[in-house]
Enzyme design. Sequence first.
Site, PDB file in Angstrom:
ATOM      1  N   GLU A  26     -81.990  44.707  -6.806  1.00  0.00           N
ATOM      2  CA  GLU A  26     -82.612  44.599  -8.130  1.00  0.00           C
ATOM      3  C   GLU A  26     -81.873  45.386  -9.210  1.00  0.00           C
ATOM      4  OE1 GLU A  26     -86.972  44.848  -8.181  1.00  0.00           O
ATOM      5  OE2 GLU A  26     -86.937  44.440  -6.046  1.00  0.00           O
ATOM      6  N   LYS A  47     -91.359  33.624  -9.850  1.00  0.00           N
ATOM      7  CA  LYS A  47     -92.820  33.750 -10.017  1.00  0.00           C
ATOM      8  C   LYS A  47     -93.390  32.531 -10.746  1.00  0.00           C
ATOM      9  CE  LYS A  47     -93.443  38.722  -9.572  1.00  0.00           C
ATOM     10  NZ  LYS A  47     -93.859  39.992 -10.121  1.00  0.00           N
ATOM     11  N   HIS A  71     -78.832  44.436  20.068  1.00  0.00           N
ATOM     12  CA  HIS A  71     -79.249  43.253  20.834  1.00  0.00           C
ATOM     13  C   HIS A  71     -78.914  41.949  20.130  1.00  0.00           C
ATOM     14  CE1 HIS A  71     -81.452  45.666  23.842  1.00  0.00           C
ATOM     15  NE2 HIS A  71     -81.517  46.509  22.821  1.00  0.00           N
ATOM     16  N   SER A  79     -94.085  46.860  -4.904  1.00  0.00           N
ATOM     17  CA  SER A  79     -95.431  47.332  -4.558  1.00  0.00           C
ATOM     18  C   SER A  79     -95.639  47.287  -3.044  1.00  0.00           C
ATOM     19  CB  SER A  79     -96.499  46.466  -5.246  1.00  0.00           C
ATOM     20  OG  SER A  79     -96.351  46.546  -6.643  1.00  0.00           O
TER      21      SER A  79
HETATM   22  C1  F6R Z   1     -89.671  45.683  -8.536  1.00  0.00           C
HETATM   23  C2  F6R Z   1     -89.989  44.330  -8.921  1.00  0.00           C
HETATM   24  C3  F6R Z   1     -90.556  43.368  -7.948  1.00  0.00           C
HETATM   25  C4  F6R Z   1     -92.083  43.411  -8.033  1.00  0.00           C
HETATM   26  C5  F6R Z   1     -92.695  42.224  -7.274  1.00  0.00           C
HETATM   27  C6  F6R Z   1     -94.221  42.274  -7.261  1.00  0.00           C
HETATM   28  O1  F6R Z   1     -89.365  46.454  -9.651  1.00  0.00           O
HETATM   29  O2  F6R Z   1     -89.873  44.015 -10.079  1.00  0.00           O
HETATM   30  O3  F6R Z   1     -90.097  43.593  -6.650  1.00  0.00           O
HETATM   31  O4  F6R Z   1     -92.557  44.620  -7.530  1.00  0.00           O
HETATM   32  O5  F6R Z   1     -92.282  41.044  -7.877  1.00  0.00           O
HETATM   33  O6  F6R Z   1     -94.746  42.520  -8.515  1.00  0.00           O
HETATM   34  P1  F6R Z   1     -95.854  43.639  -8.665  1.00  0.00           P
HETATM   35  O7  F6R Z   1     -95.245  44.887  -8.159  1.00  0.00           O
HETATM   36  O8  F6R Z   1     -96.179  43.708 -10.129  1.00  0.00           O
HETATM   37  O9  F6R Z   1     -97.000  43.177  -7.852  1.00  0.00           O
END
Ligand code: F6R
Length: 341
Positions: free
Chosen positions: A225, A334, A241, A55
Amino acid sequence: MFPFTHYLRGEVMLKEHYLAWYRQFRNQLDAMRNVVIKKLSEKPRAIVISGMGGSGIVGDLYQVIALEKLDIPVFTIKDYALPKWVSKHDLVVPISYSGNTLETIECFKQALNVGAKVIAISSGGKLENLAKENNVPHVRVIKGLVPRVSLPSMFVALSKSLNMVLGENVVEVEEFEETIDLLEHGVDYVEVEEIASHVENTLPIIVGCIKYAPLAIRFKNELNENSKIPAKVEIVPEWGHNDIVGWEQPYFRKFSALILREKKAKDRKCIAILDYVTKYFEKSGVKTLTVEIKGESTVAQMLYGSLIAGLVSTELAYRRNIDPLETKSISEYKKYFATLF
Ligand code: F6R
């Protein structure tokens, strides 16, 4: 021909999603016809786009496009805190595909606390609920995808929303049209396979000029990914540099370089430096391949380049017999990150 088991896994599905990007782009454009966001009475001092991963990169891409067009600065914040200077004079756009990314939600809350104007973008999740509770405009993107695959939808949602709120076409109709056309007709799959072969079994270094920095990062992220390989980004002229010294003595030899170059390049200095990098890497034992980025407008170039990155990384996943869809380490990260709040 894919072995049977591959039909049960992500690469076929993902490849189809990438190849259908032109449709996704158009579908989000259609959806935006029903979105009404009021023009701000005063131009914001700055635009701050907050988002992570698939995102956040949408903010990076927009930032480069805005550099050529807007007379106010655009910043992309990939963090759980907004810079101290953000205030009621600024416009903050939290963007999260899932709507549940904690870093982005924190920035959303901080934006409200400092009285900034806010527009939220997600496919749903907490961000949508919070936006509704706080009377903040919320723009929905296409549901049911993984964030990285929904790039066209998020890009259109962001750029159309900003066109509305600023009352000017920062991204113009012709640029949207050119992008759809290039996404539909621009890809040469032989080239995709050639790039994948170049990168296979190496640590890829993606090189570009400043304009292509977000594209190089997107390329790296897709290789991370989808293909599950580490990759590195080098941007010129900064490369000359520091990184340049790292190759003076023999080290690992299993590197490859992808040099991202505008097909209709106008910036002579950029071309000259990329030629220098190419020669330097070849001399240092790093094989190089130039990837020509098609497109007249920067918008079309960014989306086309991202599509090539998606297809190359999916192709590599297939060759490595890996499921490109799964990103279990991100989910684990996460969970850990949530314990910090
Ligand atoms: C890309 C992916 C991650 C998420 C990121 C944020 O496919 O899975 O890079 O984009 O962990 O999560 P969102 O996009 O849902 O805010």
